[in-house]
Design a protein around this motif. Structure first.
Motif: not given
Ligand SMILES: [Zn+2]
Lengths: 439, 252
Positions: A142-148, A218-227
């Motif tokens: 999954i592609p993500y923006a920001g810091e890892l 558990q909170d809200q679904v987060y899938q980075g920059m996938l879509k």
């Protein structure tokens, strides 16, 4: 299109009936917008927290999202240039290094492939920083923006993605609500505001010192920059910084996929309705259930005895030999609904196999009735029917998906299709909250 | 209330005819049933049907389970070649591995990730040997994980099972009995009668509802030999009743 004002949506709190209240509210609302240009409502500033870490432009905060709590194995790649600064050197990582395998051994985080090898010992936090805003890291495909961030501790590694809230929302909204139809736009706006409110709530009430929010249900679904969802992007940009608040504070707000026509009352949502009719309200307008358009509005599921027994095995950590023995020598499973809410949603259920009792409640009910692939039951809102043709099968006729509290997302879509604006949608589901420009 | 009762029976019959399908699809319900379920408030439906207690029964199926699963599941080690959210990618990796003549390649779904795993090892060292071989074959990005592994049942266990199956097949033909196919059992006479009526119109074999061992059973066909019944059972299973089975009934 929005200005920096608090917009009070909770003008009419008539307890009479949810529907009537909503209509009246909608009418009053239009009238109210007319006056809005010159009108200031007090109480905006009081909801802005001071202790929160802020960064980015115009006070937009960063949020720390937990991607994995206890890393076992993962893959990691980069698009664009990421910078890793360690004591001994500064590394630049990009596409050319290929995919790294991450694993945790003993007290070390190992990142390696045939070109690179990093061994990072506990305790330390390893931060990969993007060098430009378009850079992405690819974690488990999954592609993500920001810091890892890898937070390496003796007990394990926590993987965190730190990024500005508005960018974070790009990975939330498209996974919380369908974003493929222009007609849904007002509902997508409403969802953007609701998701942002939840994020701000979590920033003020973080899960722990290492991260603010989980990236799953558990909170809200987060899938980075996938879509890539242009309608979601529009909605996020147009509502930038706007959240729902209860004049003095940001509460935890709820939303769910489909209520099936009946919304549970929570302190911030349907107190107005519940004063009249009890603890729930009908998701109804123009004499029609709003979420009828949802694929989960009504459903039928079938479960075999075998599937349920294996679910019990997982849920109660039973010896699998015992379950196999039940299946091989024959057994009887009794299921009894022990407690329903006033709405009809099931709170407690008791299962009995031979002489063993298994009480289940809340979300667990949906897990013990999951299908063979582990997909949980859409909701706790169902009744049984006999299983014609087989004693080993159970039919469940149900309504809705999710817990039924707060905004019904498919109901929001239904309201949008009926021509309602996002303001009246939010006013309908959260009559006691107001819109606030938070940054 | 009358209307509710009528729809209740129709929903039941619909499910009865639907019984065999593994994945029910609400969308396949007849429009008037859907309309009924959708226009009523759900609390009202729950209060009307009040079906808050059910029992499921199995009479045991040792043979079936061993046949379907000639191995036991144990804790052990596997090599993992992929973990990700895209199912297509996992299938692609699995195919590449199978092309290398690897036989125990598994695609599993766990903790919201698709995973491709290879091998069934009870110790880590054996897994490491495979890992080296894979690397030698230029397969990159493989690591060792703890996993549920399959242990094949012993030859003795499998032979015992085959023997048992043979014994079951040779059950004697009893004089004064005929074979029929049981498609439904209930303790509600009305339901059995309703289903009998519906099926009688659809099937080319006699259908009857009989009271046996304190429950009502809907039986299809009258066959003098088991093979005739088996032939027809195949047809029924294909059409609607995946769970139907052959039973022996005393001739009147
Ligand atoms: Zn709804």
């Amino acid at each position: 299109m929005m200005n920096d004002l608090c917009i009070d949506m909770a003008m009419n709190r008539s307890p009479k009936s949810f529907r009537a209240g909503f209509r009246k509210r909608a009418v009053l609302f239009r009238w109210f917008l007319f006056l809005l240009a010159g009108k200031m409502v007090l109480g905006c500033a009081s909801s802005v927290p001071s202790a929160m870490e802020t960064a980015g432009k115009e006070g937009e905060p960063n949020i720390r999202v937990c991607l994995v709590e206890n890393l076992a194995a993962a893959t990691l790649g980069f698009e664009g240039a990421y910078i890793l600064e360690l004591e001994e050197a500064r590394y630049q990582l990009d596409k050319s290094i290929g995919t790294l395998n991450a694993s945790f051994r003993g007290t070390d985080l190992i990142l390696k492939n045939d070109r690179r090898y990093y061994e990072l010992s506990a305790p330390q936090t390893v931060v990969f920083k993007p060098s430009a805003s378009g850079d992405r890291f690819i974690f488990n495909d999954i592609p993500y923006a920001g810091e890892l961030w890898f937070q390496v501790e003796e007990g394990g590694v926590t993987v965190v993605n730190k990024l500005p809230v508005e960018t974070y929302l790009l990975g939330v909204v498209p996974f919380e609500i369908p974003t493929n139809q222009h007609e849904y736009q007002e509902a997508i706006y409403a969802q953007a505001i609701a998701a942002r409110t939840y994020a701000i709530y979590r920033l003020q009430n973080p899960i722990n010192s290492r991260y603010d929010i989980y990236s799953d249900v558990q909170d809200q679904v987060y899938q980075g920059m996938l879509k890539k969802a242009p309608l979601a992007e529009d909605a996020i940009t147009a509502t930038r910084g706007i959240i729902l608040a209860n004049s003095s504070r940001v509460d935890k707000i709820f939303f769910h996929s489909t209520c099936g026509g009946v919304v549970e009352a929570t302190p911030d949502t349907l107190t107005a309705a519940s004063a009249g009719s009890g603890t729930f309200a009908y998701d109804l307008s123009d004499n029609d259930y709003n979420c009828k358009v949802s694929p989960y509005y009504r459903w039928v599921e079938v479960r075999t005895l075998e599937t349920i027994l294996w679910n019990l095995q997982k849920e109660f950590r039973l010896d699998s030999l015992l379950v196999r023995d039940w299946l091989e020598t024959g057994c009887k499973l009794d299921i009894q609904i022990a407690k329903r809410r006033q709405s009809g949603r099931i709170e407690e259920m008791v299962m009995r196999v031979e002489d063993q009792l298994f009480p289940v409640s809340g979300f667990r009910i949906r897990r013990v009735l999951a299908d063979q692939t582990g997909k949980v039951l859409p909701s706790n809102f169902f009744f049984f029917t006999e299983s014609p043709g087989s004693w080993e099968k159970l039919y469940l006729i149900g309504a809705g998906a999710g817990h039924g509290e707060g905004m019904c997302q498919w109901g929001a879509i239904g309201l949008a299709l009926k021509g309602n604006s996002y303001k009246s949608i939010l006013g309908f589901y959260y009559p006691n909250l107001s819109m606030v420009k938070f940054y | 209330m009358q209307r509710h009762l009528r729809f209740s029976i129709r929903i039941l019959l619909f499910l009865a005819l639907w019984g065999g399908w593994s994945t029910p699809a609400y969308s396949q319900m007849p429009p008037d049933l859907k309309q009924f379920l959708e226009s009523r408030s759900f609390p009202e439906l729950i209060n009307t049907y009040k079906r808050d207690r059910v029992s499921l029964l199995t009479e045991g199926k040792r043979a079936k389970i061993i046949a379907a699963q000639p191995y036991t599941v144990e804790k052990g080690y596997r090599c993992q070649a992929f973990a990700g959210t895209q199912q297509e990618n996992s299938q692609r990796v699995a195919e590449q591995l199978r092309a290398l003549q690897l036989d125990s390649v598994y695609v599993i779904y766990e903790n919201s990730l698709y995973k491709v795993q290879i091998g069934n090892f009870d110790n880590r060292r054996d897994a490491e040997i495979l890992l080296d071989k894979l690397r030698y074959s230029k397969v990159q990005g493989v690591w060792i994980v703890e996993a549920d592994v399959h242990r094949p049942k012993s030859i003795e266990e499998q032979q015992a099972f085959q023997q048992q199956q043979l014994e079951e097949q040779q059950f004697e033909e009893q004089p004064g009995y005929y074979y029929a196919i049981q498609v439904f059992a209930t303790n509600d006479q009305l339901k059995a009668a309703q289903l009998k009526e519906t099926l009688a119109g659809d099937l080319d074999q006699p259908v009857e509802a009989v009271n046996q061992a304190s429950s009502w059973k809907v039986l299809v066909g009258k066959f003098n030999d088991r093979s005739g019944a088996e032939e027809y059972l195949k047809k029924l299973k294909r059409e609607k009743f995946a769970d139907a089975w052959i039973t022996q009934v005393p001739s009147p």
